[in-house]
Design an enzyme around this catalytic site. Structure first.
Site, PDB file in Angstrom:
ATOM      1  N   SER A  82     -37.153  55.191  -8.674  1.00 38.85           N
ATOM      2  CA  SER A  82     -37.948  56.276  -8.080  1.00 38.85           C
ATOM      3  C   SER A  82     -39.422  56.166  -8.442  1.00 38.85           C
ATOM      4  O   SER A  82     -40.297  56.374  -7.592  1.00 38.85           O
ATOM      5  CB  SER A  82     -37.387  57.639  -8.500  1.00 38.85           C
ATOM      6  N   HIS A 123     -28.885  55.319  -9.461  1.00 34.74           N
ATOM      7  CA  HIS A 123     -30.048  55.984 -10.052  1.00 34.74           C
ATOM      8  C   HIS A 123     -29.745  57.476 -10.197  1.00 34.74           C
ATOM      9  O   HIS A 123     -28.986  57.866 -11.076  1.00 34.74           O
ATOM     10  CB  HIS A 123     -31.276  55.714  -9.180  1.00 34.74           C
ATOM     11  N   HIS A 139     -27.524  51.654 -20.517  1.00 34.59           N
ATOM     12  CA  HIS A 139     -28.823  51.834 -19.875  1.00 34.59           C
ATOM     13  C   HIS A 139     -29.486  50.466 -19.750  1.00 34.59           C
ATOM     14  O   HIS A 139     -29.269  49.580 -20.576  1.00 34.59           O
ATOM     15  CB  HIS A 139     -29.712  52.785 -20.698  1.00 34.59           C
ATOM     16  N   ARG A 177     -32.753  61.919 -24.467  1.00 35.27           N
ATOM     17  CA  ARG A 177     -32.570  62.973 -23.475  1.00 35.27           C
ATOM     18  C   ARG A 177     -31.145  63.523 -23.540  1.00 35.27           C
ATOM     19  O   ARG A 177     -30.906  64.705 -23.262  1.00 35.27           O
ATOM     20  CB  ARG A 177     -32.889  62.442 -22.077  1.00 35.27           C
ATOM     21  N   ASP A 199     -27.407  61.057 -18.158  1.00 36.01           N
ATOM     22  CA  ASP A 199     -26.442  61.548 -17.176  1.00 36.01           C
ATOM     23  C   ASP A 199     -25.114  61.949 -17.800  1.00 36.01           C
ATOM     24  O   ASP A 199     -24.325  62.649 -17.164  1.00 36.01           O
ATOM     25  CB  ASP A 199     -26.193  60.476 -16.113  1.00 36.01           C
TER      26      ASP A 199
END
Length: 486
Positions: free
Chosen positions: A277, A307, A354, A363, A409
């Site tokens: 993105s 993504h 990742h 995160r 995620d």
């Protein structure tokens, strides 16, 4: 001294410009808090200094060799090739993301919060990413007020377009359509058509970026209300901060949910410039497409399963796993057995691994801390925490994953479910609203530095074969290669 405080690394331009300018390496004291009370005033102060800094750096070190790369990297998604300059954040494989040199815990501590809240305001992060400086509370209040004023100019035709879309259309498709429809408001496009001087491009990108950021929560909220609540829209409250107003327009009044949304918008905002993105936004912007078109391109990338849609996959995996256990808590041994069943079928465990990180994603960690504080006994969270204790060991034993640790995620969907935002197809739209806070300031700096249109050289497999042959390269694993290794 922490790595984020270094002035010069091989990737050179990734440290905060303000931080570097006032670093002890240059004999000065570090500067933490900004002084100008409007973001435009601060950028008018910062941009000329950074333009001069980058110009001199390019003159002095323009021929400095950043390293070599391999055929495997060319075929492998260009992983590890240092080929982009993105000022807003830097991702370290061991440490995770730093926003302008600050870790997520540091941002949680330093950035201003809402009255009575404990999570950082997204507007504060926007200031930090745009300027490289931690804002004061007054600067964030002013920015919140400015964004609220800008949002009042939301064009009515966009609401009509969104209302006319079929509710069966994926929310991310609707989001891209809504962003594209906003392009009628582009001040850069109008200025470019009128022949504006290229030295002023960044100022019009700034205007478009702030307008777009102010409009996005309403676009996202209208998509949600149209798709899942019969088109019953909720008016914005212009007195609220970005996160609280977004929550209100979605239909949520819970103060904890507002705090979660503030945290969500902060931590999903930026992840350096090579992800799909961010890179798509940068690439399209390099053609001088305005911020609306550039960001719409980035959002088509975010909509991909590899993504932004990954959080949906993780949530469905966790809920399916919970159902398999008859919605009961089970032992670590039972969870481990089921994980091996999944891997032995050739399937993956989503939410782990990742492209860059080699440790637990910070995160993920801050979301876990939020859950421990607000929903420690939620069954889905307990399963997420249990997986965190088990999955890395299973994946390490399995031996096919470079990074067995959870990413962002692995957690976000469970938190949203707890607060009754249960429509997982919508989650990536939240991600998209957040991502604007990172990629649009980055786009602004692209124009401030006058970066050219991106146009890397591509070759064919035939060309690569010929190049390897000409260089006398020998096949890996061959007798010649083995002899050379000796």
């Amino acid at each position: 001294m922490q790595s984020s405080r270094r002035v010069f690394t091989v990737s050179c331009m990734r440290t905060s410009p303000i931080r570097a300018s006032y670093s002890p390496f240059f004999g000065g004291s570090q500067r933490m808090y900004a002084t100008a009370d409007s973001l435009r005033d601060k950028l008018n102060e910062v941009v000329p200094k950074e333009q001069a800094r980058v110009k001199k750096f390019k003159q002095d070190f323009g021929e400095f060799n950043l390293g070599s790369y391999t055929v495997s990297q060319v075929y492998g998604g260009m992983r590890g090739i240092k080929a982009l300059v993105t000022e807003t954040s830097l991702l370290d494989a061991e440490e995770g993301i730093r926003f302008r040199g600050y870790t997520i815990p540091e941002c949680q501590k330093l950035l201003p919060k809402a009255k009575g809240g404990s999570e950082p305001l997204p507007e504060g992060l926007l200031w930090l990413l745009a300027t490289g400086e931690v804002p004061t509370e007054n600067q964030v209040r002013n920015l919140t007020a400015e964004l609220s004023e800008r949002s009042k100019k939301f064009p009515s035709h966009v609401s009509k377009i969104l209302k006319g879309l079929p509710t069966s259309m994926h929310p991310m498709t609707q989001f891209v359509i809504g962003i594209s429809a906003l392009q009628t408001e582009s001040k850069f496009a109008a200025a470019y058509a009128a022949g504006v001087n290229k030295r002023e491009y960044w100022q019009y990108y700034f205007e478009d970026s702030l307008d777009l950021i102010s409009f996005l929560p309403r676009v996202a909220a209208e998509i949600y209300r149209n798709t899942y609540h019969g088109g019953k829209l909720i008016d914005p409250d212009y007195s609220l901060d970005m996160g609280a107003n977004f929550a209100k327009m979605l239909g949520f009044e819970d103060e904890q949910f507002k705090e979660l949304l503030r945290l969500y918008l902060v931590i999903h905002s930026d992840h350096e410039g090579g992800n799909v993105s961010a890179h798509s936004t940068h690439l399209v912007g390099s053609a001088l497409s305005d911020p609306y078109l550039s960001f719409a391109a980035g959002m088509t990338g975010l909509a991909g399963p590899l993504h932004g849609l990954a959080n949906q996959e993780v949530l469905r995996f966790i809920m399916k796993l919970r159902e398999k256990f008859n919605n009961q808590d089970v032992s670590n041994e039972e969870v481990t057995k089921e994980l091996w069943n999944i891997l032995n079928k050739g399937q993956v465990i989503p939410g782990y691994g990742h492209a860059v990180l080699r440790k637990t994603d910070p995160r993920y960690t801050c979301q876990q801390e939020f859950a421990l504080k607000h929903l420690p006994n939620d069954p889905l969270f307990k399963l997420v925490k249990q997986l965190y204790d088990i999955v890395p060991g299973v994946l390490t034993e399995h031996g096919k994953t470079a990074n067995p640790w959870p990413n962002v995620d692995a957690h976000s969907g469970v938190l949203l479910q707890y607060y009754n935002l249960k429509e997982e197809n919508y989650y990536t739209v939240l991600f998209g609203v957040s991502r604007a806070l990172g990629v649009l300031p980055s786009l602004l700096w692209d124009r401030a530095h006058g970066l050219p249109i991106e146009r890397p050289k591509s070759v064919t497999t035939e060309w690569l074969e010929a190049a390897a042959k000409k260089a006398g390269a020998v096949p890996a694993g061959s007798a010649a290669a083995a002899a050379g290794a000796k």
